[in-house]
Write a protein that holds these residues in place. Structure first.
Motif, short mmCIF file in Angstrom:
data_model
loop_
_atom_site.label_atom_id
_atom_site.label_comp_id
_atom_site.label_asym_id
_atom_site.label_seq_id
_atom_site.Cartn_x
_atom_site.Cartn_y
_atom_site.Cartn_z
N ALA A 67 0.11 -0.85 -4.33
CA ALA A 67 -1.26 -1.26 -4.01
C ALA A 67 -2.27 -0.26 -4.54
O ALA A 67 -3.43 -0.60 -4.81
CB ALA A 67 -1.43 -1.41 -2.50
N THR B 107 -4.81 1.41 2.51
CA THR B 107 -3.69 0.63 3.02
C THR B 107 -4.06 -0.01 4.34
O THR B 107 -5.14 0.24 4.89
CB THR B 107 -2.43 1.51 3.17
N THR C 263 -1.08 -4.82 0.87
CA THR C 263 -1.66 -4.75 -0.47
C THR C 263 -3.01 -5.46 -0.55
O THR C 263 -3.29 -6.37 0.23
CB THR C 263 -0.73 -5.35 -1.54
#
Length: 382
Positions: free
Chosen positions: A256, A8, A147
């Motif tokens: 994601a 992330t 993402t």
């Protein structure tokens, strides 16, 4: 427990008025020459002005590309990349909705690495390197600020994705004040989009579905489900706007790493062929895909539903969850059926065939989707 990977955005900056910090953040992260990618509407509305003032105060050279449009075509990406290269950008800021952030990611990648856009579509294809990147969302929906995904509309109206951890932004700056002026219908559609991200991440068949993503998805759905109506009907409520931004980001972090599935696969042809905004496209097919999926993930829907709808605690089913989401969309003022957004019934076969090309997404769906299933879902939504 199965092995998994979780990636992330390394740094998140949140707070009302935090756009004033963009100068110091850019100076520390991006270098002296900054390419800012946005759309003309935000420039005209003056929303970009505080960012430009902060960057100027930090004595940074800034070049603004404001040609981003919804569901950006390849030509927009090419133009933005060419402008950033010509400017000699050291770093990139994406400022706006998901489309602006998606284009900014590709500018950071292509302006530095020299790869062709056509060569990086797919999962894990991009090689880099890229320019440093800061993402500033002005909608609570896509979660693009956290993402590894950028979506582009090709010349044939098909949407393709560049998916790579290389394009995860370095910093996400979340300022609720930037979302205060969002019209109710945009707030509603983007908010439902974020809820879809959470639902599909939680139930994804991806081998990388993991406990971190599921926890984030559940909390995202709690924040989104309990604040979206307030944000839509009382748009100046900073608390609700802030909760929506955080919920959208958490849902972005979840999907994601545990990717989305059939709702998105069936939504893409709606947007690609008929210009329906992405969030509304998702809302139109969401309850129908959920009813189709319920036999394969009923326990997961039962776990997840009360986070958004506390009244379903102890009696949640897939059908009840789907019904609650459809009723929520109606209360938010979103059109309920494909016919309501001008899509003719005879377009169903074409859309179904296009949806089946979204194999990157369909492999994650908890129940296999055949061509006849896609047609049936569209018919139910029509």
């Amino acid at each position: 427990m199965p092995a998994f990977t979780f990636n992330t955005t390394p740094s998140v900056v949140f707070g009302s008025g935090s756009i004033a910090r963009i100068g110091e953040i850019a100076a520390a992260r991006l270098g002296a020459r900054v390419a800012l990618v946005t759309d003309a509407g935000l420039v005209k509305a003056g929303l970009v002005t505080p960012a430009l003032q902060a960057l100027e105060a930090a004595e940074l050279a800034v070049d603004v590309f404001d040609g981003v449009v919804a569901d950006p075509p390849e030509a927009v990406v090419h133009a933005a990349v060419a402008q950033a290269r010509g400017f000699g950008a050291d770093g990139v800021i994406g400022f706006g909705g998901g489309s602006s952030l998606d284009v900014a990611k590709l500018v950071a990648l292509l302006a530095k690495g020299g790869e062709d856009l056509s060569a990086v579509y797919g999962v894990g294809i991009a090689k880099g390197p890229r320019l440093p990147l800061v993402a500033v969302p002005t909608t609570a929906g896509t979660g693009s600020e956290v993402t590894p995904i950028s979506i582009v509309t090709t010349g044939s109206h098909e949407k393709k994705g560049v998916v790579s951890p290389l394009i995860i932004p370095d910093v996400a700056l979340l300022d609720p004040d930037l979302t205060l002026g969002l019209p109710p219908h945009v707030t509603a559609a983007t908010g439902i989009d974020a809820m879809v991200h959470a639902i599909e991440a939680y139930t994804s068949l991806s081998p990388n579905n993991n406990p971190v993503s599921r926890v984030l998805a559940a909390e995202a759905l709690r924040l989104l489900g309990r604040n979206i109506e307030r944000a839509v009907h009382h748009g100046d409520d900073r608390e609700a706007r802030g909760a929506m931004l955080i919920g959208s980001m958490l849902a972005g972090q979840a999907f994601a790493n545990s990717p989305v599935a059939a709702v998105h696969a069936l939504a893409y042809p709606i947007g690609g062929h008929f210009g329906v905004p992405h969030g509304l496209s998702n809302a139109l097919v969401l309850p129908h895909v959920m009813r189709f999926n319920a036999s394969a993930c009923e326990p997961l829907y039962a776990e997840l539903a009360p986070h958004a709808f506390p009244a379903l605690e102890g009696r949640a089913t897939g059908a009840a969850f789907a019904d609650a989401l459809a009723e929520l969309s109606a209360r938010l003022g979103l059109q309920p059926r494909l016919r309501d957004v001008g899509i003719p019934q005879d377009a169903v076969p074409m859309m179904a065939e296009d949806a089946m090309r979204q194999t990157r997404l369909l492999v994650n769906n908890p129940r296999p989707v055949a061509l006849e299933d896609a047609r049936a879902i569209y018919e139910a939504a029509w």
